[in-house]
Design a protein around this motif. Structure first.
Motif, PDB file in Angstrom:
ATOM      1  N   ARG A 127       3.107  13.767 -23.268  1.00  0.00           N
ATOM      2  CA  ARG A 127       2.513  15.089 -23.078  1.00  0.00           C
ATOM      3  C   ARG A 127       0.983  15.016 -23.095  1.00  0.00           C
ATOM      4  O   ARG A 127       0.321  15.678 -22.296  1.00  0.00           O
ATOM      5  CB  ARG A 127       3.040  16.031 -24.175  1.00  0.00           C
ATOM      6  N   ASP A 128       0.397  14.194 -23.985  1.00  0.00           N
ATOM      7  CA  ASP A 128      -1.063  14.087 -24.024  1.00  0.00           C
ATOM      8  C   ASP A 128      -1.617  13.412 -22.767  1.00  0.00           C
ATOM      9  O   ASP A 128      -2.727  13.725 -22.324  1.00  0.00           O
ATOM     10  CB  ASP A 128      -1.546  13.394 -25.289  1.00  0.00           C
ATOM     11  N   GLU A 129      -0.846  12.522 -22.158  1.00  0.00           N
ATOM     12  CA  GLU A 129      -1.266  11.908 -20.899  1.00  0.00           C
ATOM     13  C   GLU A 129      -1.265  12.948 -19.780  1.00  0.00           C
ATOM     14  O   GLU A 129      -2.166  12.965 -18.931  1.00  0.00           O
ATOM     15  CB  GLU A 129      -0.344  10.750 -20.528  1.00  0.00           C
ATOM     16  N   LEU A 130      -0.266  13.802 -19.781  1.00  0.00           N
ATOM     17  CA  LEU A 130      -0.205  14.886 -18.806  1.00  0.00           C
ATOM     18  C   LEU A 130      -1.373  15.843 -19.023  1.00  0.00           C
ATOM     19  O   LEU A 130      -2.029  16.268 -18.072  1.00  0.00           O
ATOM     20  CB  LEU A 130       1.127  15.629 -18.907  1.00  0.00           C
TER      21      LEU A 130
ATOM     22  N   TRP B 177      -3.241  22.835 -13.154  1.00  0.00           N
ATOM     23  CA  TRP B 177      -1.851  22.402 -13.300  1.00  0.00           C
ATOM     24  C   TRP B 177      -1.174  22.356 -11.941  1.00  0.00           C
ATOM     25  O   TRP B 177      -0.525  21.391 -11.578  1.00  0.00           O
ATOM     26  CB  TRP B 177      -1.097  23.325 -14.255  1.00  0.00           C
ATOM     27  N   TRP B 178      -1.348  23.395 -11.149  1.00  0.00           N
ATOM     28  CA  TRP B 178      -0.735  23.463  -9.823  1.00  0.00           C
ATOM     29  C   TRP B 178      -1.245  22.339  -8.927  1.00  0.00           C
ATOM     30  O   TRP B 178      -0.460  21.688  -8.232  1.00  0.00           O
ATOM     31  CB  TRP B 178      -1.032  24.832  -9.201  1.00  0.00           C
ATOM     32  N   LEU B 179      -2.549  22.095  -8.941  1.00  0.00           N
ATOM     33  CA  LEU B 179      -3.119  21.038  -8.104  1.00  0.00           C
ATOM     34  C   LEU B 179      -2.656  19.648  -8.559  1.00  0.00           C
ATOM     35  O   LEU B 179      -2.304  18.803  -7.735  1.00  0.00           O
ATOM     36  CB  LEU B 179      -4.654  21.113  -8.110  1.00  0.00           C
ATOM     37  N   THR B 180      -2.644  19.421  -9.857  1.00  0.00           N
ATOM     38  CA  THR B 180      -2.198  18.126 -10.386  1.00  0.00           C
ATOM     39  C   THR B 180      -0.739  17.891 -10.021  1.00  0.00           C
ATOM     40  O   THR B 180      -0.361  16.801  -9.564  1.00  0.00           O
ATOM     41  CB  THR B 180      -2.373  18.081 -11.921  1.00  0.00           C
ATOM     42  N   ARG B 181       0.073  18.887 -10.201  1.00  0.00           N
ATOM     43  CA  ARG B 181       1.494  18.770  -9.883  1.00  0.00           C
ATOM     44  C   ARG B 181       1.705  18.550  -8.380  1.00  0.00           C
ATOM     45  O   ARG B 181       2.540  17.750  -7.976  1.00  0.00           O
ATOM     46  CB  ARG B 181       2.195  20.043 -10.345  1.00  0.00           C
ATOM     47  N   GLY B 182       0.935  19.247  -7.560  1.00  0.00           N
ATOM     48  CA  GLY B 182       1.029  19.083  -6.109  1.00  0.00           C
ATOM     49  C   GLY B 182       0.646  17.679  -5.679  1.00  0.00           C
ATOM     50  O   GLY B 182       1.318  17.066  -4.840  1.00  0.00           O
ATOM     51  N   MET B 183      -0.425  17.149  -6.236  1.00  0.00           N
ATOM     52  CA  MET B 183      -0.841  15.786  -5.902  1.00  0.00           C
ATOM     53  C   MET B 183       0.206  14.778  -6.354  1.00  0.00           C
ATOM     54  O   MET B 183       0.503  13.814  -5.646  1.00  0.00           O
ATOM     55  CB  MET B 183      -2.195  15.459  -6.534  1.00  0.00           C
ATOM     56  N   ALA B 184       0.773  14.983  -7.512  1.00  0.00           N
ATOM     57  CA  ALA B 184       1.800  14.063  -8.001  1.00  0.00           C
ATOM     58  C   ALA B 184       3.015  14.064  -7.078  1.00  0.00           C
ATOM     59  O   ALA B 184       3.595  13.007  -6.804  1.00  0.00           O
ATOM     60  CB  ALA B 184       2.206  14.441  -9.423  1.00  0.00           C
ATOM     61  N   ARG B 185       3.386  15.221  -6.580  1.00  0.00           N
ATOM     62  CA  ARG B 185       4.531  15.314  -5.669  1.00  0.00           C
ATOM     63  C   ARG B 185       4.328  14.467  -4.424  1.00  0.00           C
ATOM     64  O   ARG B 185       5.284  13.897  -3.896  1.00  0.00           O
ATOM     65  CB  ARG B 185       4.762  16.758  -5.247  1.00  0.00           C
ATOM     66  N   ILE B 186       3.082  14.385  -3.941  1.00  0.00           N
ATOM     67  CA  ILE B 186       2.783  13.570  -2.762  1.00  0.00           C
ATOM     68  C   ILE B 186       3.198  12.118  -3.016  1.00  0.00           C
ATOM     69  O   ILE B 186       3.685  11.435  -2.120  1.00  0.00           O
ATOM     70  CB  ILE B 186       1.273  13.645  -2.410  1.00  0.00           C
ATOM     71  N   SER B 187       3.011  11.667  -4.240  1.00  0.00           N
ATOM     72  CA  SER B 187       3.368  10.293  -4.600  1.00  0.00           C
ATOM     73  C   SER B 187       4.826  10.165  -5.046  1.00  0.00           C
ATOM     74  O   SER B 187       5.260   9.091  -5.438  1.00  0.00           O
ATOM     75  CB  SER B 187       2.450   9.791  -5.717  1.00  0.00           C
ATOM     76  N   GLY B 188       5.546  11.272  -5.038  1.00  0.00           N
ATOM     77  CA  GLY B 188       6.948  11.239  -5.450  1.00  0.00           C
ATOM     78  C   GLY B 188       7.156  11.347  -6.949  1.00  0.00           C
ATOM     79  O   GLY B 188       8.213  10.991  -7.463  1.00  0.00           O
TER      80      GLY B 188
ATOM     81  N   ASN C 236       7.491  13.660 -10.269  1.00  0.00           N
ATOM     82  CA  ASN C 236       7.772  14.977 -10.823  1.00  0.00           C
ATOM     83  C   ASN C 236       7.246  14.962 -12.256  1.00  0.00           C
ATOM     84  O   ASN C 236       7.866  14.359 -13.138  1.00  0.00           O
ATOM     85  CB  ASN C 236       9.274  15.253 -10.782  1.00  0.00           C
ATOM     86  N   LEU C 237       6.096  15.569 -12.490  1.00  0.00           N
ATOM     87  CA  LEU C 237       5.450  15.486 -13.802  1.00  0.00           C
ATOM     88  C   LEU C 237       6.280  16.080 -14.944  1.00  0.00           C
ATOM     89  O   LEU C 237       6.397  15.444 -15.992  1.00  0.00           O
ATOM     90  CB  LEU C 237       4.059  16.117 -13.743  1.00  0.00           C
ATOM     91  N   PRO C 238       6.858  17.273 -14.799  1.00  0.00           N
ATOM     92  CA  PRO C 238       7.683  17.774 -15.899  1.00  0.00           C
ATOM     93  C   PRO C 238       8.847  16.830 -16.224  1.00  0.00           C
ATOM     94  O   PRO C 238       9.137  16.571 -17.391  1.00  0.00           O
ATOM     95  CB  PRO C 238       8.184  19.126 -15.392  1.00  0.00           C
TER      96      PRO C 238
END
Length: 83
Positions: A36-39, A11-22, A24-26
């Motif tokens: 939610r199922d895509e997340l 979760w932390w790694l996925t969220r961190g990578m998403a932040r690089i692209s701008g 915010n997953l939540p």
């Protein structure tokens, strides 16, 4: 807070990578442009990846990066959320 207690590192790694692209997953889930199922699929794919050490190292030194690394299995899906 949306999180994955059974896979906290993924979760932390996925969220961190998403932040690089701008991304915010939540917020994406709350606002309805990511289901939610895509997340869950993103986090599951990350948990299955054997490059988590590479990912951690890349995130630790890439705070100002503008795109995700090519080795990330979620790169295309996360970057598609931006457009």
């Amino acid at each position: 807070m949306i999180g994955y207690p059974e896979a906290p590192k993924a979760w932390w790694l996925t969220r961190g990578m998403a932040r690089i692209s701008g991304v915010n997953l939540p917020r994406a889930v709350v606002e309805g442009w990511l289901q939610r199922d895509e997340l869950e699929d993103l986090v599951t794919r990350c948990a299955a990846c054997r490059r988590s050490a590479d990912c951690e190292a890349w995130l630790a030194r890439s705070a100002s990066a503008s795109s995700m690394p090519g080795f990330c299995p979620n790169k295309a899906r996360i970057e598609a959320l931006v457009s």
